[in-house]
Design a protein around this motif. Structure first.
Motif, PDB file in Angstrom:
ATOM      1  N   ASP A  27       0.859  -1.182   0.000  1.00 50.88           N
ATOM      2  CA  ASP A  27       0.000   0.000   0.000  1.00 50.88           C
ATOM      3  C   ASP A  27       0.899   1.238   0.000  1.00 50.88           C
ATOM      4  O   ASP A  27       2.099   1.142   0.198  1.00 50.88           O
ATOM      5  CB  ASP A  27      -0.975   0.003   1.176  1.00 50.88           C
ATOM      6  CG  ASP A  27      -0.298   0.100   2.528  1.00 50.88           C
ATOM      7  OD1 ASP A  27       0.723   0.796   2.643  1.00 50.88           O
ATOM      8  OD2 ASP A  27      -0.798  -0.500   3.498  1.00 50.88           O
ATOM      9  N   ASP A  28       0.302   2.372  -0.229  1.00 50.25           N
ATOM     10  CA  ASP A  28       1.064   3.624  -0.248  1.00 50.25           C
ATOM     11  C   ASP A  28       0.874   4.423   1.036  1.00 50.25           C
ATOM     12  O   ASP A  28       1.266   5.580   1.108  1.00 50.25           O
ATOM     13  CB  ASP A  28       0.623   4.477  -1.448  1.00 50.25           C
ATOM     14  CG  ASP A  28       0.982   3.826  -2.775  1.00 50.25           C
ATOM     15  OD1 ASP A  28       2.015   3.142  -2.839  1.00 50.25           O
ATOM     16  OD2 ASP A  28       0.215   4.005  -3.745  1.00 50.25           O
ATOM     17  N   GLU A  29       0.280   3.806   2.031  1.00 46.58           N
ATOM     18  CA  GLU A  29      -0.052   4.525   3.259  1.00 46.58           C
ATOM     19  C   GLU A  29       0.988   4.381   4.360  1.00 46.58           C
ATOM     20  O   GLU A  29       1.135   5.275   5.182  1.00 46.58           O
ATOM     21  CB  GLU A  29      -1.398   4.030   3.800  1.00 46.58           C
ATOM     22  CG  GLU A  29      -2.557   4.285   2.879  1.00 46.58           C
ATOM     23  CD  GLU A  29      -3.849   3.714   3.427  1.00 46.58           C
ATOM     24  OE1 GLU A  29      -4.015   3.668   4.659  1.00 46.58           O
ATOM     25  OE2 GLU A  29      -4.680   3.285   2.612  1.00 46.58           O
ATOM     26  N   VAL A  35       5.725  -1.101   8.733  1.00 46.79           N
ATOM     27  CA  VAL A  35       5.401  -2.474   8.325  1.00 46.79           C
ATOM     28  C   VAL A  35       6.358  -3.459   8.997  1.00 46.79           C
ATOM     29  O   VAL A  35       5.934  -4.503   9.507  1.00 46.79           O
ATOM     30  CB  VAL A  35       5.431  -2.627   6.788  1.00 46.79           C
ATOM     31  CG1 VAL A  35       5.201  -4.076   6.382  1.00 46.79           C
ATOM     32  CG2 VAL A  35       4.391  -1.720   6.142  1.00 46.79           C
ATOM     33  N   ILE A  36       7.632  -3.128   9.026  1.00 44.35           N
ATOM     34  CA  ILE A  36       8.616  -3.985   9.693  1.00 44.35           C
ATOM     35  C   ILE A  36       8.250  -4.161  11.164  1.00 44.35           C
ATOM     36  O   ILE A  36       8.256  -5.283  11.698  1.00 44.35           O
ATOM     37  CB  ILE A  36      10.046  -3.419   9.535  1.00 44.35           C
ATOM     38  CG1 ILE A  36      10.504  -3.560   8.085  1.00 44.35           C
ATOM     39  CG2 ILE A  36      11.024  -4.105  10.493  1.00 44.35           C
ATOM     40  CD1 ILE A  36      11.796  -2.826   7.761  1.00 44.35           C
ATOM     41  N   THR A  54       9.081  -7.095   3.835  1.00 42.81           N
ATOM     42  CA  THR A  54       8.676  -5.744   3.477  1.00 42.81           C
ATOM     43  C   THR A  54       9.234  -5.341   2.116  1.00 42.81           C
ATOM     44  O   THR A  54       8.534  -4.723   1.301  1.00 42.81           O
ATOM     45  CB  THR A  54       9.119  -4.751   4.573  1.00 42.81           C
ATOM     46  OG1 THR A  54       8.564  -5.172   5.819  1.00 42.81           O
ATOM     47  CG2 THR A  54       8.657  -3.341   4.266  1.00 42.81           C
ATOM     48  N   MET A  55      10.481  -5.695   1.843  1.00 41.25           N
ATOM     49  CA  MET A  55      11.081  -5.372   0.543  1.00 41.25           C
ATOM     50  C   MET A  55      10.396  -6.144  -0.596  1.00 41.25           C
ATOM     51  O   MET A  55      10.172  -5.598  -1.681  1.00 41.25           O
ATOM     52  CB  MET A  55      12.582  -5.666   0.553  1.00 41.25           C
ATOM     53  CG  MET A  55      13.395  -4.702   1.406  1.00 41.25           C
ATOM     54  SD  MET A  55      13.281  -2.998   0.820  1.00 41.25           S
ATOM     55  CE  MET A  55      12.219  -2.249   2.031  1.00 41.25           C
ATOM     56  N   LEU A  80      -3.162  -7.554  12.151  1.00 40.40           N
ATOM     57  CA  LEU A  80      -2.553  -6.754  11.091  1.00 40.40           C
ATOM     58  C   LEU A  80      -3.577  -5.824  10.442  1.00 40.40           C
ATOM     59  O   LEU A  80      -3.243  -4.689  10.088  1.00 40.40           O
ATOM     60  CB  LEU A  80      -1.905  -7.665  10.045  1.00 40.40           C
ATOM     61  CG  LEU A  80      -0.674  -8.439  10.531  1.00 40.40           C
ATOM     62  CD1 LEU A  80      -0.220  -9.432   9.478  1.00 40.40           C
ATOM     63  CD2 LEU A  80       0.455  -7.495  10.900  1.00 40.40           C
ATOM     64  N   THR A  81      -4.809  -6.281  10.320  1.00 44.48           N
ATOM     65  CA  THR A  81      -5.871  -5.439   9.773  1.00 44.48           C
ATOM     66  C   THR A  81      -6.155  -4.269  10.709  1.00 44.48           C
ATOM     67  O   THR A  81      -6.323  -3.126  10.262  1.00 44.48           O
ATOM     68  CB  THR A  81      -7.154  -6.266   9.542  1.00 44.48           C
ATOM     69  OG1 THR A  81      -6.845  -7.325   8.635  1.00 44.48           O
ATOM     70  CG2 THR A  81      -8.267  -5.420   8.955  1.00 44.48           C
TER      71      THR A  81
END
Length: 90
Positions: A27-29, A35-36, A54-55, A80-81
């Motif tokens: 995502d772009d958010e 995320v890590i 993540t990468m 995670l959601t």
């Protein structure tokens, strides 16, 4: 219990025992660092494993981040959601 009920219960148990995967989508958010941190905190990834996932998500659009039974993955998926990440159990 009737024979039909026992058969249905066995099917449910078999389905739960099957391996499923949890996929994380790009995502772009969220920042890479966020995320890590989520993967380390929720999925119990090592820092290196979380960075690699993540990468992969960043470059390929998605990555399998966890595998297991459906009941195991539902809990992780919901966490995670809640953190705002886009995931799917497959």
């Amino acid at each position: 219990m009737t024979e039909i009920m026992i058969e249905k219960e066995e099917k449910v148990k078999k389905k739960d025992m099957q391996k499923h995967i949890l996929v994380l989508f790009n995502d772009d958010e969220h920042t890479t660092e966020y995320v890590i941190a989520c993967l380390i905190g929720v999925c119990e990834h090592t820092p290196i494993q979380a960075e690699q996932c993540t990468m992969i998500v960043h470059h390929k659009g998605k990555c399998s981040i966890k595998s297991g039974t459906i009941s195991y993955l539902i809990h992780i998926n919901s966490k995670l959601t809640e953190a705002g990440l886009t995931t799917e159990i497959q």
